[in-house]
Scaffold this active site. Sequence first.
Site, PDB file in Angstrom:
ATOM      1  CE  LYS A 120      73.782 -17.729  29.912  1.00  7.84           C
ATOM      2  NZ  LYS A 120      72.583 -18.227  30.653  1.00  7.84           N
ATOM      3  CG  ASN A 143      74.944 -12.972  28.371  1.00  3.10           C
ATOM      4  OD1 ASN A 143      74.378 -12.012  27.854  1.00  3.10           O
ATOM      5  ND2 ASN A 143      74.326 -13.782  29.216  1.00  3.10           N
ATOM      6  CG  HIS A 190      65.589 -16.775  27.068  1.00  2.35           C
ATOM      7  ND1 HIS A 190      65.427 -15.526  27.633  1.00  2.35           N
ATOM      8  CD2 HIS A 190      66.782 -17.233  27.509  1.00  2.35           C
ATOM      9  CE1 HIS A 190      66.490 -15.237  28.370  1.00  2.35           C
ATOM     10  NE2 HIS A 190      67.323 -16.256  28.318  1.00  2.35           N
TER      11      HIS A 190
END
Length: 446
Positions: A120, A143, A190
């Site tokens: 990303k 981010n 995560h």
Amino acid sequence: MTHLSEQNMASSIVIVGLGQTGLSCVRYFLKQGIVPVVVDSRDVPPGQDELPAQVTLYKGGLHPEILLQAKQLIVSPGIAIATPEIAAAQQSGVEVIGDIELFVRAAKAPIIAITGSNGKSTVTTLVGEMANAAGVRTAIGGNIGIPALDLLDVAEPYQLYVLELSSFQLETTHSLQAVAATVLNVSDDHLDRYPDFEAYRQAKLSIYQHAQTIVTNRDDALTVGAEQDHDGDTIKQSFGVDDAGYGLIQQQGSTWLAYQGKGIISADDLQITGLHNLMNALSAIALLDAAGVDRIKTLPGLTQFTGLAHRCEFIRKLHDVMWINDTKATNVGATLAALDGLKSSVKGRLYLIAGGDGKGADFSPLVPALRDDIALTYCFGKDGERFAALADNTKLVGDLDTAIAEISQLVQPGDWVLLSPACASIDMYVNFMARGDHFRALVKAL
């Protein structure tokens, strides 16, 4: 019991978590004439020295009595909204959002939104550079790079925003109406934060809500949700290795990026290599097409793009041995993508350096690649033993220094050495960049 001051009770805005995101929220509210308060569980929160004097900071805990008095909590992406103190405030009627939600409520230009387990940052940067090359004043953030709210504080407004969004940021974002949105891929990551993989995946897929165009990955069914299949108002595009939609074709003796079978640009004209980077380029083209940016004008930005530091970054060619830094591969999917993208370029043997904090991920998808494509894998870090148990051609070492020293004695001309850890770095380094910088320094010193 700690009470908000009379001045702060008027707004009851509480920023949960300081750092760069928290500071950007403080700046945003002060420009609106609102003085927020900040709470942070850390005794010495990063950024506290930059906090304006009029803003009160409560630290060393989340101070539930303050959260419960608030009207709105702006929660840092590093703090789970399932945290008991935050969940209790939300259940009592306090609005819980993040900085991206504030941003999308205020932004006046179209937004391209990008998420995924891997790639990303590369795609966000590439889309921004291609749009700017086309003459569209474009900002990237979220981010990556500049906190999103700081993008609003400019003299000349932007014409397009390109946001990299993590699953954590998407949890607290509800008003995003992207002109184009993509989930590039989904793989285990995560799992120390989410109850299961599906919860993590759904957090990613929420980026599609209210988007005008969604761009999915044909080679990863996990990037498509049931809601998207039945949403007739949303334009649907996709990218993949075949020749459908945005895909690849063979033309004039080389591989071309194409749309609906018609060539756009030859892969030979790009400075980025590997199949994963061709997919990154296709997704960028698709997103910019959806945003209405002139495709022809964007292509110089694509041909000039050389990739990002720490993402399959070429470090050195020494005695015809290639040393590659892919420290950004902090999960299994990223390492698999790197191996798949690079293996066709390796003329000799491929050595892998992996390990760190696996964050509870399942390493087993790596087994075929470790067995079939890797000469020897050096494993280190918190989950080094677990990694080394995956295959017979592995070796457990204490640190990166030892791995580099030993590999440097084994390699022959034509070999490649790849640092692609499939793990986070927090067990041994400040961040993944520090790990990559250490690798670079060790290789440069050979």
